[in-house]
Scaffold this active site. Structure first.
Site, mmCIF file in Angstrom:
data_model
loop_
_atom_site.group_PDB
_atom_site.id
_atom_site.type_symbol
_atom_site.label_atom_id
_atom_site.label_comp_id
_atom_site.label_asym_id
_atom_site.label_seq_id
_atom_site.Cartn_x
_atom_site.Cartn_y
_atom_site.Cartn_z
ATOM 1 N N THR A 1 13.909 -18.653 52.740
ATOM 2 C CA THR A 1 13.006 -19.775 52.001
ATOM 3 C C THR A 1 11.281 -18.731 52.091
ATOM 4 O OG1 THR A 1 14.420 -22.058 52.337
ATOM 5 C CG2 THR A 1 11.791 -21.619 50.429
ATOM 6 N N ASP B 1 15.853 -25.584 47.215
ATOM 7 C CA ASP B 1 17.151 -25.399 48.209
ATOM 8 C C ASP B 1 17.439 -26.250 48.506
ATOM 9 O OD1 ASP B 1 15.693 -23.560 50.919
ATOM 10 O OD2 ASP B 1 13.856 -24.426 50.056
#
Length: 299
Positions: free
Chosen positions: A119, A46
């Site tokens: 995620t 990320d």
């Protein structure tokens, strides 16, 4: 034109961010951090993907406003500078900017970045639900978007795929096969199935429900025609989750709003959460809107 130049950079950096996601997953060192809340994880991927995207776009389009999901990143580091890429997409630049958007200046642009949408799915190894999202807004409206799928398979090989579109121009990078007439197929959340979401879906009486992770993946199902509606009657998504898909769906003649039919707004100073949910369709928008109970978000 400022919009097309910026979009060409967004396509390129989204694809390079996808390489970062693949490389970190292959390394086995995800660096998982729980940011608090429900299914609110962060990984090294990320942060590094956002670092690459934002630092590169700051060079390409320095007058634009760039807003990324991750808020704990230092862009003034040697690592950040080493990730900068000035590559652009020649495919995008082959197209002319639609007349309606030709007067947009670089300083009018607000770029919404989700460097790793899905995620939770990334951590679980559900790679097909993972996307890189970059949406471009002007004067509060989503006008262009990029969705990159790092693990899209072509003839058995995970080559990745880029979908992009501009309102008034069209969308590219995929083949659309609409849902058969008379069928109602809805896509919604896989892991946030609270009562308001279930009640809204039940009221539509779909023939089929597809539950997957990631806002980008749900938008792709609508874009390609696998589903004819993306419905999520709950807070949870943010502007960086929806801006790219919003623009691409609109570029195809569809609509994305909240569950009450109000447009999602993308001004730089707008609150990030989509507090009144998401409804996206390529057809039968009025049908879906009419089926949502007026007090659904209060349940």
């Amino acid at each position: 034109m400022a919009l097309m130049r910026t979009l060409s950079a967004c396509v390129s950096v989204a694809e390079k961010a996808g390489v970062v996601l693949r490389d970190i997953m292959a390394s086995g060192n995800l660096g998982i951090v729980d940011k608090g809340g429900i299914n609110n994880l962060q990984t090294l991927a990320d942060k590094k993907a956002q670092l690459l995207i934002v630092t590169s776009l700051m060079k390409h389009s320095p007058k634009a406003t760039i807003i990324g999901e991750e808020d704990d990143i230092d862009y003034d580091t040697d690592e950040a500078r080493s990730l900068i890429t000035m590559d652009t997409s020649s495919e995008v630049m082959e197209h002319s900017c639609p007349d309606k958007l030709a007067g947009i200046n670089e300083e009018d642009l607000v770029i919404w970045v989700d460097p790793l949408d899905g995620t939770k799915e990334y951590v679980e190894g559900r790679k097909q639900d993972v996307t890189v999202l970059i949406g471009i807004a002007a004067h509060g409206e989503a006008v262009a978007g990029v969705i990159y799928q790092p693990w899209y398979e072509v003839e058995g090989k995970e080559t990745g795929r880029t979908l992009w579109g501009v309102v008034g121009l069209g969308a590219f990078g995929f083949k659309r096969v609409p849902v058969p007439e008379g069928r109602k197929i809805i896509t919604t959340t896989r892991s946030h199935m609270q009562k308001s979401v279930q009640d809204a879906i039940d009221s539509c009486k779909p023939d089929k429900l597809i539950q997957i992770g990631g806002a980008g993946s749900k938008c792709i199902l609508v874009i390609e025609g696998t589903a004819d509606a993306y419905l999520f009657a709950s807070p949870g998504t943010k502007k960086w989750d929806t801006c790219a898909g919003d623009a691409i769906i609109k570029s195809l003649g569809g609509k994305m709003t909240d569950v009450f039919g109000k447009d999602l707004l993308y001004h730089a100073d707008v609150p990030y959460p989509n507090k009144t949910g998401v409804l996206a369709t390529m057809r039968d928008f009025d049908f879906y809107l009419s089926k949502i109970p007026a007090n659904i978000m209060d349940r």
